[in-house]
Design a protein around this motif. Sequence first.
Motif, PDB file in Angstrom:
ATOM      1  N   ILE A 177      -9.040   7.624  -3.123  1.00 44.73           N
ATOM      2  CA  ILE A 177      -9.253   6.258  -2.632  1.00 44.73           C
ATOM      3  C   ILE A 177     -10.581   5.976  -2.769  1.00 44.73           C
TER       4      ILE A 177
ATOM      5  N   LYS B 215      -2.571  13.499   8.270  1.00 48.11           N
ATOM      6  CA  LYS B 215      -3.829  13.252   7.417  1.00 48.11           C
ATOM      7  C   LYS B 215      -4.782  14.362   7.577  1.00 48.11           C
TER       8      LYS B 215
ATOM      9  N   PHE C 178       1.331  13.374  -5.562  1.00 48.67           N
ATOM     10  CA  PHE C 178       1.153  12.080  -4.921  1.00 48.67           C
ATOM     11  C   PHE C 178       0.411  12.061  -3.689  1.00 48.67           C
TER      12      PHE C 178
ATOM     13  N   SER D 244       0.726  -1.016  -0.032  1.00 45.41           N
ATOM     14  CA  SER D 244       0.061   0.032  -0.140  1.00 45.41           C
ATOM     15  C   SER D 244       0.888   1.328  -0.026  1.00 45.41           C
ATOM     16  N   ASN D 245       2.184   1.121   0.356  1.00 45.22           N
ATOM     17  CA  ASN D 245       3.131   2.222   0.685  1.00 45.22           C
ATOM     18  C   ASN D 245       4.406   2.257   0.084  1.00 45.22           C
TER      19      ASN D 245
ATOM     20  N   LYS E  59      -3.518   1.599  -5.923  1.00 45.52           N
ATOM     21  CA  LYS E  59      -2.534   2.082  -5.112  1.00 45.52           C
ATOM     22  C   LYS E  59      -1.340   3.065  -5.636  1.00 45.52           C
ATOM     23  N   ALA E  60      -1.077   4.144  -5.011  1.00 46.70           N
ATOM     24  CA  ALA E  60       0.129   5.055  -5.635  1.00 46.70           C
ATOM     25  C   ALA E  60       1.261   4.784  -4.828  1.00 46.70           C
ATOM     26  N   VAL E  61       2.355   4.558  -5.440  1.00 44.99           N
ATOM     27  CA  VAL E  61       3.766   3.948  -4.743  1.00 44.99           C
ATOM     28  C   VAL E  61       4.869   4.932  -5.473  1.00 44.99           C
TER      29      VAL E  61
ATOM     30  N   LYS F  45      -2.929   9.707  -2.658  1.00 47.01           N
ATOM     31  CA  LYS F  45      -2.882   9.021  -1.370  1.00 47.01           C
ATOM     32  C   LYS F  45      -4.068   9.523  -0.548  1.00 47.01           C
ATOM     33  N   SER F  46      -4.974  10.346  -1.232  1.00 48.39           N
ATOM     34  CA  SER F  46      -5.903  11.035  -0.212  1.00 48.39           C
ATOM     35  C   SER F  46      -7.285  10.029   0.132  1.00 48.39           C
TER      36      SER F  46
END
Length: 408
Positions: A132, A392, A123, A43-44, A90-92, A127-128
């Motif tokens: 998602i 967050k 990015f 996920s990260n 998923k953003a990596v 990931k926000s």
Amino acid sequence: MLPEGWKYANLGEIISHRKGHPFKSNTYKNYGTRVIRISDTTSNSIHSLNPVFIENNGDENLDEFALKHGDIILTTVGSKPHLIDSMVGKAVRIPEEIDGALLNQNLVKLSPNDKFIISDILFLYLKSRNFISYISDLVRGNANQVSISLKDIFAYRVLLPPLPEQKKIAAILSTWDRAIEGTEKLLANSQQQKKALMQQLLTGKKRLPGFTGEWKPHTLSELAVMSSGGTPLSTQKAYFGGNIPWVSIADMTRCGKYISQTEKTLTKSGLDNSSAKLYPKNTVLYAMYASIGECSIASTELSCSQAILGIRTNSKLYFEYLYFYLSFLKEKIKLLGQTGTQSNLNAKMVKAFGINLPPLPEQKAIAAVLTTADEEITALESDLSRLRQEKKALMQQLLTGKRRVTVD
């Protein structure tokens, strides 16, 4: 009402993209140029548990699929959508150590158009929670595989601050990133130190000051009484919802070392009409199915499922020492599980476990040292959770314009 100077844009209008190359799995080798697949992503981050490579001999120009440190990649296909590390969307970011790797199919590289958006802000949008949630509403497929089209991804609407404000927002959030990274390193160090302590103290390789007594070999059956739990008929509502905690393996993984509250509870009728039984406080609970080797301690009188063995130690064995000893054996015990649809243990196997036991005062001293190590780890985990929540919340305010920053 839009914040002054801000504007909406579709994601596809402010980035360029490159799809991954359809490499054939039968060409993979254990040397050469690394290929990044969906299965390499979490996920990260990107892991290196089972990397694959291709022998790039120049027959094919693959430069356009090469990745560099800081690139952003996104998964467009995922499997088992109930697992967060298998979700589509998923953003990596590419870490420095895999600079030069090649992008495989079902992954897409997204590059910001620097006239509209900087890489760090892009990015953050990916990931926000909003992005998602947007992805989860549009994925299609079945229980085994889901996907999303690039058309849908690029239709995502973002609220863009002016570039100077983007840079200031990124700089502010990077402060939290550094704090998070520092705490992650402290946590990893503490976990490693505890592991080393367990290796030394639970084997007698290192003795605590003042202890010189002889360690004696035993089997666990000589030191404890053991019995597995049970599950009442789920169709009988009268058996559930009482005041008797009923531990499942999910409760153990959620609660950790001590358990007093559980998701489900039993009535006295449920207890009497099943093989479930009451275990006293300080019973060590040991998972025999699924997550074998998982270990907890009852901090109140409770019951448990048949997947769990209740171990009640006698006067020779300190219950908390046993908890740490079984936790120490966890990886080794997994190898003892019986082969089948899933690895299992049984009571007979656990009773045969060997343990070299120091005198009771030394057991308690060792348990106290390891408990202190646990408390340090718990404190760092709490700090890490707090920092992530703070970032967050701040990110939500800054990326929506609810909180403005001053640009020099």
